[in-house]
Design a protein around this motif. Structure first.
Motif, PDB file in Angstrom:
ATOM      1  N   ARG A  60       0.751  -1.114   0.041  1.00 46.08           N
ATOM      2  CA  ARG A  60       0.134  -0.091   0.095  1.00 46.08           C
ATOM      3  C   ARG A  60       0.905   1.306  -0.123  1.00 46.08           C
ATOM      4  NH1 ARG A  60       0.279  -1.786   5.238  1.00 46.08           N
ATOM      5  NH2 ARG A  60       0.511  -0.329   6.806  1.00 46.08           N
ATOM      6  N   ARG A  68      -3.491   4.143  -8.528  1.00 39.69           N
ATOM      7  CA  ARG A  68      -3.971   2.836  -7.676  1.00 39.69           C
ATOM      8  C   ARG A  68      -5.036   1.989  -8.010  1.00 39.69           C
ATOM      9  NH1 ARG A  68      -6.854   7.406  -5.800  1.00 39.69           N
ATOM     10  NH2 ARG A  68      -8.963   7.147  -5.186  1.00 39.69           N
ATOM     11  N   SER A 120      -6.055  -0.535   1.656  1.00 39.50           N
ATOM     12  CA  SER A 120      -5.087   0.427   1.088  1.00 39.50           C
ATOM     13  C   SER A 120      -4.628   1.166   2.230  1.00 39.50           C
ATOM     14  CB  SER A 120      -5.466   1.306  -0.079  1.00 39.50           C
ATOM     15  OG  SER A 120      -6.785   1.791   0.338  1.00 39.50           O
TER      16      SER A 120
END
Length: 221
Positions: A60, A68, A120
């Motif tokens: 992450r 992302r 995340s």
């Protein structure tokens, strides 16, 4: 410990992806015509969700914010492909029954939502608990919807397998349960029951709070 337990059990009722958050409904209602299909879809989703959350949580801090979402999709697609190939090799009947809904796991709102909102931003341990909780909650609801529809629609349990059991005579079956309206009807009833339970629980808490407040005021006199 309480925090970890809360993360794990969050997906059971409080934030159940189907009955409370109402996401991922298309594939869920599309495959729940039999317990075999519902269980297979639930286990496949749980695997993809678990592995995706683990990978995203580990990396992450290395994933640039600007890309992302494409990275998340690539990771989810990789594990979805693994599920497809394994089912095609070892359980071809299930792979055929799930049809287009199996590859659509890649864009399922449940997985994308948990990866973006939780994995995340949290460590691996918490992400594993979140994935397992959400996956179990999702699978339980799928199997429950499948069980109701299969019993009422076909009069059997585990249709299409060697373990198939007939529980209702054919003349008592309700054909609509094998179609889309039947799926929405069962889902709507279950969702309404969950909301009713939450409303009753909230009302009890409010009444308890009022009683405690009244007792405190009485004691202070």
């Amino acid at each position: 410990m309480n925090k970890k337990l809360a993360i794990f059990t969050n997906g059971f009722i409080k934030e159940n992806p189907l009955l409370v958050l109402n996401i991922g409904l298309c594939s869920s209602l599309g495959v729940t015509v039999s317990v075999f299909n519902g269980l297979g879809m639930g286990m496949g989703m749980m695997f993809v969700l678990l592995m995706s959350e683990i990978v995203i949580s580990i990396f992450r801090k290395l994933i640039p914010g600007a890309i992302r979402l494409p990275v998340f999709i690539i990771v989810i697609a990789a594990f979805t492909t693994i599920v497809q190939l394994v089912l095609k090799a070892y359980v071809p009947d299930l792979e055929a029954a799930l049809g287009v809904f199996l590859p659509l796991i890649v864009v399922n709102c449940i997985i994308m939502g948990r990866v973006e909102a939780f994995a995340s931003k949290n460590n691996v341990g918490s992400s594993i608990l979140d994935a397992l909780g959400m996956g179990i909650g999702y699978t339980i609801v799928l199997v429950l919807i499948s069980l109701i529809r299969e019993v009422l629609g076909n009069g059997t349990i585990l249709t299409g397998t060697s373990l198939c059991i007939r529980v209702l005579p054919e003349n008592m079956c309700i054909g609509i349960m094998n179609s889309a309206p039947g799926g929405f009807l069962v889902f709507g009833i279950l969702a309404a029951l969950v909301q009713f339970g939450k409303a009753v629980s909230k009302r009890r808490e409010e009444e308890k709070a009022k009683a405690l407040k009244a007792a405190g005021q009485e004691a202070s006199r």
